[in-house]
Design an enzyme around this catalytic site. Structure first.
Site, mmCIF file in Angstrom:
data_model
loop_
_atom_site.group_PDB
_atom_site.id
_atom_site.type_symbol
_atom_site.label_atom_id
_atom_site.label_comp_id
_atom_site.label_asym_id
_atom_site.label_seq_id
_atom_site.Cartn_x
_atom_site.Cartn_y
_atom_site.Cartn_z
ATOM 1 N N VAL A 11 -70.107 14.580 46.111
ATOM 2 C CA VAL A 11 -71.030 13.657 45.456
ATOM 3 C C VAL A 11 -70.255 12.630 44.630
ATOM 4 O O VAL A 11 -70.400 11.418 44.822
ATOM 5 C CB VAL A 11 -72.036 14.431 44.564
ATOM 6 C CG1 VAL A 11 -72.865 13.465 43.726
ATOM 7 C CG2 VAL A 11 -72.945 15.298 45.424
ATOM 8 N N THR A 54 -72.201 23.388 41.000
ATOM 9 C CA THR A 54 -73.179 24.278 40.360
ATOM 10 C C THR A 54 -73.711 25.254 41.405
ATOM 11 O O THR A 54 -74.861 25.153 41.816
ATOM 12 C CB THR A 54 -74.360 23.468 39.768
ATOM 13 O OG1 THR A 54 -74.869 22.611 40.803
ATOM 14 C CG2 THR A 54 -73.962 22.640 38.574
ATOM 15 N N CYS A 83 -77.169 21.904 49.314
ATOM 16 C CA CYS A 83 -78.320 21.592 48.453
ATOM 17 C C CYS A 83 -79.590 22.377 48.731
ATOM 18 O O CYS A 83 -80.189 22.919 47.802
ATOM 19 C CB CYS A 83 -78.650 20.105 48.558
ATOM 20 S SG CYS A 83 -77.527 19.078 47.631
HETATM 21 C C1 UDX Z 1 -79.589 17.058 51.687
HETATM 22 C C2 UDX Z 1 -80.621 15.961 51.388
HETATM 23 O O1 UDX Z 1 -80.987 15.312 52.617
HETATM 24 C C3 UDX Z 1 -80.051 14.963 50.400
HETATM 25 O O2 UDX Z 1 -81.024 13.984 50.059
HETATM 26 C C4 UDX Z 1 -79.615 15.726 49.140
HETATM 27 O O3 UDX Z 1 -79.048 14.844 48.226
HETATM 28 C C5 UDX Z 1 -78.629 16.814 49.500
HETATM 29 O O4 UDX Z 1 -79.187 17.682 50.473
HETATM 30 P P1 UDX Z 1 -77.423 17.272 53.215
HETATM 31 O O5 UDX Z 1 -77.471 18.723 52.873
HETATM 32 O O6 UDX Z 1 -76.127 16.557 53.078
HETATM 33 O O7 UDX Z 1 -78.475 16.455 52.331
HETATM 34 O O8 UDX Z 1 -77.870 17.085 54.745
HETATM 35 P P2 UDX Z 1 -79.266 16.948 55.518
HETATM 36 O O9 UDX Z 1 -79.141 15.824 56.468
HETATM 37 O O10 UDX Z 1 -80.437 16.937 54.629
HETATM 38 O O11 UDX Z 1 -79.297 18.283 56.401
HETATM 39 C C6 UDX Z 1 -79.408 19.564 55.820
HETATM 40 C C7 UDX Z 1 -79.499 20.614 56.912
HETATM 41 O O12 UDX Z 1 -80.730 20.541 57.605
HETATM 42 C C8 UDX Z 1 -78.403 20.487 57.986
HETATM 43 O O13 UDX Z 1 -77.925 21.764 58.312
HETATM 44 C C9 UDX Z 1 -79.132 19.849 59.141
HETATM 45 O O14 UDX Z 1 -78.536 20.131 60.371
HETATM 46 C C10 UDX Z 1 -80.500 20.495 59.005
HETATM 47 N N1 UDX Z 1 -81.579 19.709 59.625
HETATM 48 C C11 UDX Z 1 -81.876 18.465 59.163
HETATM 49 C C12 UDX Z 1 -82.330 20.268 60.652
HETATM 50 O O15 UDX Z 1 -82.084 21.403 61.062
HETATM 51 N N2 UDX Z 1 -83.366 19.539 61.187
HETATM 52 C C13 UDX Z 1 -83.678 18.288 60.745
HETATM 53 O O16 UDX Z 1 -84.652 17.704 61.270
HETATM 54 C C14 UDX Z 1 -82.915 17.734 59.698
HETATM 55 P P1 ADP Z 2 -70.468 18.437 45.047
HETATM 56 O O1 ADP Z 2 -70.873 18.661 46.476
HETATM 57 O O2 ADP Z 2 -71.601 18.671 44.085
HETATM 58 O O3 ADP Z 2 -69.794 17.128 44.811
HETATM 59 P P2 ADP Z 2 -67.882 19.802 45.016
HETATM 60 O O4 ADP Z 2 -67.620 21.272 44.937
HETATM 61 O O5 ADP Z 2 -67.527 19.055 46.255
HETATM 62 O O6 ADP Z 2 -69.442 19.616 44.675
HETATM 63 O O7 ADP Z 2 -67.152 19.068 43.811
HETATM 64 C C1 ADP Z 2 -67.194 19.460 42.488
HETATM 65 C C2 ADP Z 2 -65.832 19.161 41.857
HETATM 66 O O8 ADP Z 2 -65.947 19.317 40.439
HETATM 67 C C3 ADP Z 2 -64.693 20.098 42.287
HETATM 68 O O9 ADP Z 2 -63.653 19.328 42.856
HETATM 69 C C4 ADP Z 2 -64.237 20.778 40.979
HETATM 70 O O10 ADP Z 2 -62.840 20.972 40.916
HETATM 71 C C5 ADP Z 2 -64.682 19.760 39.946
HETATM 72 N N1 ADP Z 2 -64.860 20.286 38.583
HETATM 73 C C6 ADP Z 2 -65.401 21.462 38.195
HETATM 74 N N2 ADP Z 2 -65.427 21.563 36.845
HETATM 75 C C7 ADP Z 2 -64.898 20.405 36.359
HETATM 76 C C8 ADP Z 2 -64.652 19.874 35.045
HETATM 77 N N3 ADP Z 2 -64.978 20.561 33.944
HETATM 78 N N4 ADP Z 2 -64.081 18.653 34.934
HETATM 79 C C9 ADP Z 2 -63.748 17.949 36.049
HETATM 80 N N5 ADP Z 2 -63.968 18.375 37.307
HETATM 81 C C10 ADP Z 2 -64.525 19.587 37.480
#
Ligand code: UDX
Ligand code: ADP
Length: 497
Positions: free
Chosen positions: A45, A121, A310
């Site tokens: 993110v 988280t 998510c």
């Molecule tokens: C999701 C939300 O879309 C996004 O807005 C939020 O910020 C984070 O979570 P993401 O998890 O990156 O995003 O991917 P997404 O495209 O939503 O797909 C999630 C899962 O659902 C994947 O495993 C995908 O393959 C599956 N999926 C999606 C299906 O099985 N069918 C569908 O029609 C759409």
């Molecule tokens: P997301 O998908 O929410 O972006 P990630 O696990 O990819 O989650 O990234 C979260 C990042 O936050 C990791 O790279 C981790 O090392 C970092 N992180 C965790 N705690 C702290 C902190 N206190 N300060 C800075 N970075 C942190």
């Protein structure tokens, strides 16, 4: 109350309001323009979001920080730590100009006005709320770090702390408590700015979001902070799409959006099972209902199940929240979305075993795709993990190919013992050679173009394909001689397309 606080109000206007006597002038700080921005957490993110802000606002200095030195080193190299189409180009353009990656978290907090918190988280593994509630350890440590730095800096410059990680509702309150308890000199506001980007399409989602949501306290100082952040997004997002809400609405909207999206997938997956036994085709059903504009066509693709960092986590948060607030029926309603998803994954693996004469023991099975969706190397909650685990319990011999998931990542996901029983291949044809069956777990485009005849010739017979993503040309595969099973379509060689 959800409302769009007059969009073009800037902090000096609010100071003007303050001087009219409706509020104390010191309650509304003047934020620098342009503001400096930093982000704690350089993950899926934080990295892409900050990259896009830095591209769209070249005059704003953006620093992305992480505790993990290797991750920061990778962001500063030609090999970015995450794969996301279009990300590399944006990073290369902005890095060193106004985009910086650093492990010096304290310096960034000190220097910047807007501090995004985008740390991990995950769902709690132990203790109260295990399996449902979010583990806020990293998040709280980040909050304490900000408080500590503000406290020791002593310059008193105002800070806007932006909650970007998905966190349960009312966490902004906790952030404010941590700050208020340990940092008395800094004027701060906590905002919620949930992220709606989806992996694989993150750059497009960030450049052209359906909406940006900024939630803040319903006070003049809260409004000013909301406007300060909203003005950053308004540089490239039309004002009508920058929604401002109160804090709790913003936090709850994120959980609700993900719960609704996941619910659509579980709904169509539940119907996929009915299609398989009745002879209906789930794609035809999805199309027929999706053209109804009240329903809409997106997120109706039946699959082996949803994954990703998510959906499951956010629904579990919602479930935990409902239980905590004495709403068990609401909790159960949303929990069913997860129950259905788990069932879909289990049923996929069980169907493989039963189709292959009730045993896969000692049989080589090719797993095509390990990521939770295409165009990402992310494997968090990927259905492939569950399917692999179930097949390994049945003593199958697995061979895996994924274009972007590294061997190290699979090792972390499955552990040494299981990895010892698996082969990881860099080539899909090698992966399938000598296999009794293929299980398609991810909808990578490359799987659509495979030479099925070549694969068939090198497989054991009967050769099975279990398509969890509807990417194989089933008719061609059947003509070649494959036994094909696909989610939501009638079973083997029944003429289903
Ligand atoms: C999701 C939300 O879309 C996004 O807005 C939020 O910020 C984070 O979570 P993401 O998890 O990156 O995003 O991917 P997404 O495209 O939503 O797909 C999630 C899962 O659902 C994947 O495993 C995908 O393959 C599956 N999926 C999606 C299906 O099985 N069918 C569908 O029609 C759409
Ligand atoms: P997301 O998908 O929410 O972006 P990630 O696990 O990819 O989650 O990234 C979260 C990042 O936050 C990791 O790279 C981790 O090392 C970092 N992180 C965790 N705690 C702290 C902190 N206190 N300060 C800075 N970075 C942190």
């Amino acid at each position: 109350v959800i409302g769009d606080w007059s969009s073009d109000v800037c902090s000096s206007d609010l100071r003007g309001v303050a001087s009219t006597g409706t509020m104390a002038p010191e309650e509304v700080p003047k934020y620098p323009d342009p503001v400096k921005i930093c982000c704690l957490g350089a993950g899926y993110v934080g990295g892409p979001t900050m990259s896009v802000i830095s591209k769209m606002c070249p005059d704003i200095k953006v620093t992305v920080c992480d505790l993990n030195e290797r991750r920061i080193a990778a962001w500063n190299s030609a090999n970015l730590p995450i794969y996301e189409p279009g990300l590399q180009e944006v990073v290369e353009e902005a890095r060193g100009r106004n985009l910086f990656f650093s492990t010096d978290i304290d310096a960034a907090i000190r220097e910047c006005t807007i501090i995004f918190v985008s740390v991990n988280t995950p769902t709690k593994k132990t203790g109260i709320g295990a399996g449902e509630a979010a583990d806020l350890t990293y998040w709280e440590l980040a909050a304490r770090r900000i408080a500590h730095v503000c406290n020791t800096t002593g310059d008193g410059s105002p800070k806007i702390i932006v909650e970007k990680s998905t966190v349960p509702v009312k966490t902004a309150d906790a952030m404010a408590s941590v700050m208020a308890a340990s940092c008395t000199t800094t004027n701060f506001q906590v905002l919620s700015n949930p992220e709606f980007l989806a992996e694989g399409t993150a750059m497009d989602d960030l450049f052209k979001p359906d909406r940006v949501l900024v939630g803040g306290a319903e006070t003049p100082a809260g409004h000013a902070a909301v406007q300060c952040l909203a003005n950053v997004y308004r540089r490239w997002v039309p004002t009508a799409q920058v929604l401002t809400t109160n804090l709790w609405s913003a936090e709850l909207s994120k959980l609700t959006a993900n719960a609704f999206l996941a619910q659509r997938i579980s709904s169509i997956n539940s119907i996929s099972a009915l299609c398989e036994v009745t002879g209906a085709n789930v794609n035809e059903v999805a199309h027929a209902i999706g053209v109804d504009t009240r329903i809409g066509s997106k997120f109706l693709k039946a699959s082996v199940g949803f994954g990703g960092s998510c959906f499951q986590k956010d629904i579990l948060n919602l479930v935990y929240l409902c239980r905590s607030f004495g709403l068990p029926e609401v909790a159960e309603y949303w929990n069913q979305v997860i129950v259905m998803n788990d069932w879909q994954k289990t049923r996929f693996a069980q169907n493989m075993v039963s189709s292959m004469f009730n045993t896969v023991s000692g049989k080589k099975i090719a797993i095509l795709g390990f990521a939770f969706k295409k165009d990402t190397g992310d494997t968090r909650e990927t259905p492939a993990i569950d399917v692999c685990n179930k097949l390994l319990e049945e003593n199958a011999v697995l061979s895996v190919f994924d274009p972007k998931v590294t061997r190290e990542q699979m090792y972390l996901d499955l552990g040494k013992e299981k990895m010892d029983k698996m082969q990881i291949e860099d080539d899909p044809y090698l992966c399938c050679a000598g296999a009794h069956a293929i299980a398609v777990m991810t909808e990578w485009d490359v799987f659509k173009k495979l030479d099925l005849q070549k694969i068939y010739d090198a497989m054991q017979k009967p050769a099975f394909i279990f398509d969890g993503r509807d990417v194989i040309d089933h008719e061609t595969a059947r003509k070649i001689g494959f036994e094909v099973w696909a989610v939501g379509k009638s079973s083997f060689n029944a003429g289903a397309k």
